[in-house]
Design an enzyme around this catalytic site. Structure first.
Site, PDB file in Angstrom:
ATOM      1  N   SER A  87     -10.031  -0.825   6.965  1.00  0.00           N
ATOM      2  CA  SER A  87      -9.350  -0.625   5.684  1.00  0.00           C
ATOM      3  C   SER A  87      -8.682  -1.861   5.093  1.00  0.00           C
ATOM      4  O   SER A  87      -8.302  -1.857   3.919  1.00  0.00           O
ATOM      5  CB  SER A  87      -8.305   0.488   5.802  1.00  0.00           C
ATOM      6  OG  SER A  87      -8.944   1.735   5.721  1.00  0.00           O
ATOM      7  N   SER A 123      -9.540   1.472   2.842  1.00  0.00           N
ATOM      8  CA  SER A 123      -8.670   2.279   2.021  1.00  0.00           C
ATOM      9  C   SER A 123      -7.561   1.472   1.350  1.00  0.00           C
ATOM     10  O   SER A 123      -6.894   1.996   0.476  1.00  0.00           O
ATOM     11  CB  SER A 123      -8.045   3.401   2.861  1.00  0.00           C
ATOM     12  OG  SER A 123      -7.178   2.862   3.853  1.00  0.00           O
ATOM     13  N   LYS A 158       0.857  -1.189   0.000  1.00  0.00           N
ATOM     14  CA  LYS A 158       0.000   0.000   0.000  1.00  0.00           C
ATOM     15  C   LYS A 158       0.896   1.243   0.000  1.00  0.00           C
ATOM     16  O   LYS A 158       1.949   1.252   0.661  1.00  0.00           O
ATOM     17  CB  LYS A 158      -0.899  -0.040   1.245  1.00  0.00           C
ATOM     18  CG  LYS A 158      -1.960   1.039   1.311  1.00  0.00           C
ATOM     19  CD  LYS A 158      -2.842   0.806   2.548  1.00  0.00           C
ATOM     20  CE  LYS A 158      -3.945   1.835   2.710  1.00  0.00           C
ATOM     21  NZ  LYS A 158      -4.778   1.564   3.904  1.00  0.00           N
TER      22      LYS A 158
END
Ligand SMILES: *[C@@H]1O[C@H](CO)[C@@H](O)[C@H](O)[C@H]1NC(C)=O
Ligand SMILES: *[C@@H]1O[C@H](CO)[C@@H](O)[C@H](O)[C@H]1NC(C)=O
Ligand SMILES: *[C@@H]1O[C@H](CO)[C@@H](O)[C@H](O)[C@H]1NC(C)=O
Length: 509
Positions: free
Chosen positions: A210, A186, A105
């Site tokens: 997330s 996310s 990420k």
């Protein structure tokens, strides 16, 4: 054309590799076990693996927007891994993730040619002082950093109207199963890229849903570890009280291989990782991938509460076959008659956690920005100004930055905030922990990612496993949450459920 070359080309197109020994390796849906075995048996090289994923990224990223940056050194690192493997034969002596490409990420720092930006132009060309704690561990385990996965900008902490999976740098990430559907966030790109076979494995981060939510929406496995089990050093933060780094992979087994590589003490996140290190089993987590993992487990099903199956009796119906599977595998299902009391505790806890996060975010983000070697912005206040200055690029008029602005107005941890945090701790003890202990539960089970509503505020662990596809083909998961340090139990439960159901199928691309 020579026939071997022809076969080799055809197999490459089909996602298979063909080599001198004549044995084949199937790249698509390859598990870490497949990859490690093939590497060990010289049926596969790390270079072939990296080339495959780079090709898939090139092919699919224009549609999926799952990846922000690819590591220009990935092939060089693959060659190095291949050489190292040759020199450490006999086979089987390889390190855990040797030669395995991983996407991170974009809020996880790497000290290499890749930018670490949380999707925002405000961090483009910022220079990090060192690899994030988990990246150091990944490199030690031999993993190859393939690139940075797309995400909801600033992990959804810029604005309450930012679409899931959108960031200024890469635009809107897309759910590979249903382009019109919410891919959730996310850690969007981590979930969508691994679902679409653009990487072997990925890492995401979670503060409040997330990892679990995008895993559920994109039919992959996500592990949200107990806070502190994995280091947060070098991760663009929201709340050190809740932030955690965890794997997002196609299978429970893959996720556990990655978890094994990233857990443990880190002097740069010393207090939390030291505290949680007591939970790490000496022999690691692979031992919990057991075929009888559900036997004797007590699983709580919250029938009414919004934290569980919400108001949807339809959803409960779709889950009945899964409940039967869980029972057949030896689990005891405990109906939780979640009282109004529990509901109130949980909903006030969720409100409080966001109040606390606002205060914590400003402190933690400012500290992160200050430790950078160079950066276009050095504080939350400067990030707000940056966004105003680049409002077109960052779509400020459309999506705003209300959370940034609210957080900037906070003034650190005073008397009120300490009381709020005490209230939160109390709510966790009187809510989730009490529920788990009174019912002697090994895990709480919910549809989709919903267990996050009870586990986030207290830093408890959770796992999502694919559970099905609705009429439109949109995936949904099943999530298991437990008390701190209960990863061994959660892995046993998730693995056995996965093996009994084998629901995941690759997206129709
Ligand atoms: C990092 O960002 C800079 C500035 O846009 C760019 O030139 C560079 O190529 C980026 N790095 C990678 C690996 O994409
Ligand atoms: C069920 O809950 C959702 C929110 O999750 C809400 O949008 C919907 O209106 C509710 N439906 C009913 C029938 O209450
Ligand atoms: C903490 O909880 C008490 C009791 O519910 C409440 O009266 C008080 O307002 C809460 N404090 C904060 C700062 O939210």
């Amino acid at each position: 054309m020579d026939i071997t070359l022809l076969i080799s080309l055809t197999m490459t197109i089909l996602g298979l590799s063909y080599n001198a020994e004549g044995s084949s390796f199937s790249f698509r849906e390859a598990s870490l076990h497949d990859i490690r075995t093939a590497l060990d048996q010289n049926r596969l090289t790390s270079r072939e693996l990296v080339e495959f994923y780079l090709r898939e990224i090139q092919r699919l990223n224009p549609v999926l927007n799952a990846v922000i940056e690819v590591n220009p050194d990935a092939l060089y690192l693959a060659d190095k891994a291949d050489q190292e493997r040759k020199s450490t034969q006999p086979s089987g002596s390889m390190k855990g993730l040797a030669g395995v490409p991983i996407l991170l990420k974009d809020n996880i720092a790497t000290k290499d040619k890749l930018n670490t930006t949380a999707g925002s132009y405000a961090l483009l060309r910022s220079v990090v002082p060192q690899d994030a704690g988990v990246v150091k561990k990944l490199r030690k385990a031999g993993a190859i950093i393939l690139g940075k996965a797309s995400m909801t900008e600033w992990a959804a902490y810029r604005s309450s109207s930012l679409p899931n999976g959108w960031n200024a740098r890469r635009g809107q990430s897309v759910n590979p199963y249903l382009k019109s559907a919410d891919p959730c966030g996310s850690s969007t790109g981590s979930a969508t890229s691994v679902a679409a076979n653009m990487a072997a494995v990925t890492l995401g981060t979670e503060t409040a849903g997330s990892i679990l939510c995008p895993s559920s929406s994109n039919s992959v496995v996500g592990i949200k570890p107990t806070v502190g089990l994995t280091s947060r050093a070098g991760v663009v933060p929201i709340s050190p009280r809740q932030d955690t780094v965890g794997p997002i992979c196609r299978t429970v087994s893959d996720a556990v291989y990655v978890l094994d590589a990233i857990v443990g003490f880190d002097p740069d996140d010393a207090i939390a990782t030291n505290k949680a290190s007591k939970y790490i089993p000496r022999a690691g987590y692979l031992q919990f991938l057991k075929s009888n993992g559900l036997e004797g487990k007590r699983l709580g099903i919250p029938r009414n509460s919004f934290v569980g199956f919400r108001n949807s009796s339809e959803k409960l119906k779709t889950f009945e076959p899964h409940f039967n599977t869980l029972r057949k595998r030896g689990a005891v299902l405990v109906d939780i008659v979640d009282t109004a009391d529990f509901d109130i505790i949980v909903s006030s806890m969720n409100n409080d956690q966001y109040k606390a996060m606002n205060v914590e975010f400003k402190i933690a983000l400012n500290a992160y920005l200050e430790q950078l070697v160079t950066s276009p912005v050095r504080s939350l206040a400067e990030a707000i100004v940056f966004n105003e200055k680049h409002s077109k690029l960052e779509k400020i008029e459309e999506y705003g930055q209300d959370i940034f602005e609210a957080a900037e107005k906070t003034n650190g941890i005073g008397r009120m905030e300490r009381e709020l945090l005490l209230n939160l701790t109390r709510a966790c003890k009187n809510g989730f922990e009490k529920l788990m202990k009174e019912n002697k539960l090994d895990a709480l089970v919910t549809a989709d990612h919903n267990v996050c509503y009870v586990i986030s505020a207290g830093g408890y662990p959770g796992i999502n496993v694919p559970a099905g596809y609705d009429n439109d083909g949109l995936p949904y998961g099943i999530s298991f949450g437990g008390l701190k340090g209960s990863e061994p139990k959660l892995i046993e439960i998730a693995y056995d459920f996965e093996q009994a159901t084998k629901i995941r199928k690759p997206p129709p691309l």
